[in-house]
Design an enzyme around this catalytic site. Sequence first.
Site, PDB file in Angstrom:
ATOM      1  N   GLU A 112      -6.738   0.430   8.872  1.00  0.00           N
ATOM      2  CA  GLU A 112      -6.367   1.731   9.970  1.00  0.00           C
ATOM      3  C   GLU A 112      -7.168   1.710  11.018  1.00  0.00           C
ATOM      4  OE1 GLU A 112      -6.762   1.863   6.498  1.00  0.00           O
ATOM      5  OE2 GLU A 112      -4.457   2.026   5.924  1.00  0.00           O
ATOM      6  N   PHE A 188      -0.177  -2.062  -3.147  1.00  0.00           N
ATOM      7  CA  PHE A 188      -0.112  -2.869  -1.759  1.00  0.00           C
ATOM      8  C   PHE A 188      -1.555  -3.951  -1.602  1.00  0.00           C
ATOM      9  CE2 PHE A 188       2.569  -1.519   2.111  1.00  0.00           C
ATOM     10  CZ  PHE A 188       3.354  -0.731   1.222  1.00  0.00           C
ATOM     11  N   GLU A 193      -2.167  -8.113  -0.287  1.00  0.00           N
ATOM     12  CA  GLU A 193      -3.493  -8.097   0.402  1.00  0.00           C
ATOM     13  C   GLU A 193      -4.082  -9.516  -0.166  1.00  0.00           C
ATOM     14  OE1 GLU A 193      -4.454  -4.509   3.018  1.00  0.00           O
ATOM     15  OE2 GLU A 193      -4.820  -4.196   1.042  1.00  0.00           O
TER      16      GLU A 193
HETATM   17  N1  APR Z   1       5.595   5.796  -1.400  1.00  0.00           N
HETATM   18  C1  APR Z   1       5.155   6.388  -0.556  1.00  0.00           C
HETATM   19  N2  APR Z   1       4.018   6.051  -0.312  1.00  0.00           N
HETATM   20  C2  APR Z   1       3.374   5.096  -0.581  1.00  0.00           C
HETATM   21  C3  APR Z   1       3.953   4.123  -1.740  1.00  0.00           C
HETATM   22  C4  APR Z   1       5.152   4.734  -2.103  1.00  0.00           C
HETATM   23  N3  APR Z   1       5.955   3.753  -2.765  1.00  0.00           N
HETATM   24  N4  APR Z   1       3.185   3.116  -2.103  1.00  0.00           N
HETATM   25  C5  APR Z   1       2.149   3.378  -1.396  1.00  0.00           C
HETATM   26  N5  APR Z   1       2.092   4.490  -0.510  1.00  0.00           N
HETATM   27  C6  APR Z   1       1.028   5.044   0.499  1.00  0.00           C
HETATM   28  C7  APR Z   1       0.732   6.333  -0.038  1.00  0.00           C
HETATM   29  O1  APR Z   1       0.390   7.031   1.067  1.00  0.00           O
HETATM   30  C8  APR Z   1      -0.698   5.946  -0.657  1.00  0.00           C
HETATM   31  O2  APR Z   1      -1.557   6.979  -0.561  1.00  0.00           O
HETATM   32  O3  APR Z   1       0.211   4.046   0.525  1.00  0.00           O
HETATM   33  C9  APR Z   1      -1.017   4.912   0.294  1.00  0.00           C
HETATM   34  C10 APR Z   1      -1.856   3.626  -0.378  1.00  0.00           C
HETATM   35  O4  APR Z   1      -1.599   3.520  -1.552  1.00  0.00           O
HETATM   36  P1  APR Z   1      -2.619   3.469  -2.822  1.00  0.00           P
HETATM   37  O5  APR Z   1      -2.143   3.303  -4.211  1.00  0.00           O
HETATM   38  O6  APR Z   1      -3.851   4.264  -2.697  1.00  0.00           O
HETATM   39  O7  APR Z   1      -3.304   1.838  -2.580  1.00  0.00           O
HETATM   40  P2  APR Z   1      -2.425   0.580  -2.176  1.00  0.00           P
HETATM   41  O8  APR Z   1      -1.025   0.498  -2.535  1.00  0.00           O
HETATM   42  O9  APR Z   1      -3.284  -0.745  -2.441  1.00  0.00           O
HETATM   43  O10 APR Z   1      -2.765   0.510  -0.642  1.00  0.00           O
HETATM   44  C11 APR Z   1      -3.816   0.615   0.056  1.00  0.00           C
HETATM   45  O11 APR Z   1      -2.789  -1.292   1.468  1.00  0.00           O
HETATM   46  O12 APR Z   1      -2.423  -0.992   3.650  1.00  0.00           O
HETATM   47  C12 APR Z   1      -3.390  -1.431   3.037  1.00  0.00           C
HETATM   48  O13 APR Z   1      -5.539  -2.167   3.650  1.00  0.00           O
HETATM   49  C13 APR Z   1      -4.824  -1.059   2.904  1.00  0.00           C
HETATM   50  O14 APR Z   1      -6.377  -1.937   1.261  1.00  0.00           O
HETATM   51  C14 APR Z   1      -5.589  -0.902   1.578  1.00  0.00           C
HETATM   52  C15 APR Z   1      -4.039  -0.694   0.630  1.00  0.00           C
END
Ligand code: APR
Length: 266
Positions: A112, A188, A193
């Site tokens: 971000e 994610f 990643e």
């Molecule tokens: N529906 C809606 N929102 C989602 C969904 C989903 N199925 N999956 C993920 N998100 C959004 C939400 O806003 C959530 O808080 O992505 C955010 C991050 O998800 P987390 O479970 O907290 O973590 P992660 O899935 O690993 O994503 C964060 O991804 O974008 C990269 O660099 C960033 O390392 C970080 C990772």
Amino acid sequence: MTSCVTSQREPKTHQGTTENIQSVFTGRCWDYDVTKYNNILPRVDAGCNELWDKFFDAFSFSSPCDVQKANYDSFYALADQNLPEDKVMFWSGVYTLSHRFAEAGHNYVTLEDTIIGYLVNSLVWCGQLTKPGVNYTACPEWSDCPLEASESFWAGASATFAKQAKGKVTLMVDGSNPDKPAYRRSSFFGKHELPSMSDAVNEVHVLVTHTLDKPKIEFCGSGSLVDLEEDVTKRGFSYECEDDPVAVMHLLCANEPSSRECLMAL
Ligand code: APR
């Protein structure tokens, strides 16, 4: 750390595309180098209108459920930035805390903070086949369809970001969530990643954080963090894990000095 599990990225329920999205996007773009990231991340050569055009082309005049990650490829390419070695931070379940800790690139660089993530962080967008090509009334949730426009964007952006990482990378996770393991292969981080990191990465340094005054569920070497160590070492990277690093505790305790853990530390 309740405030640490929310994400700016979360689309609001069936909200439509953010009003004035083009002005928000280009305004953020003009401000990007000037305000925060001067000297931390390289400038991109492309102009802000050119970046908008590539972004807009990726999803506009398409069904909101029919946008492939590859649709955004020319936008990612135009907005490409070299990432500083040993400074990249990934996160899962700890949006707020990880970004407070990263301090907008001063300590660590998150997705971000890069121009790709910065321009659209917290915005909602989706297309429609008819004019104006964008739906301002309602967009699907990520879970409503597999090729949802903004999920595809973040999936591709995450992979692009991880591909650029070099040296020792840091991952912050939440060891206190009763509903979500600290590491999930479907997150994610797990899906887009870790598998995209190149051999320019040598180590994954994991910071396991725990919500103050709440039960601590997972620690380094337990639960899903065992799977994480396996997945990281399988990819040929060194693995290091730290529970509640002092610097993170300082940040948490500055906000909640009367919590159990902070009083104990005095
Ligand atoms: N529906 C809606 N929102 C989602 C969904 C989903 N199925 N999956 C993920 N998100 C959004 C939400 O806003 C959530 O808080 O992505 C955010 C991050 O998800 P987390 O479970 O907290 O973590 P992660 O899935 O690993 O994503 C964060 O991804 O974008 C990269 O660099 C960033 O390392 C970080 C990772």
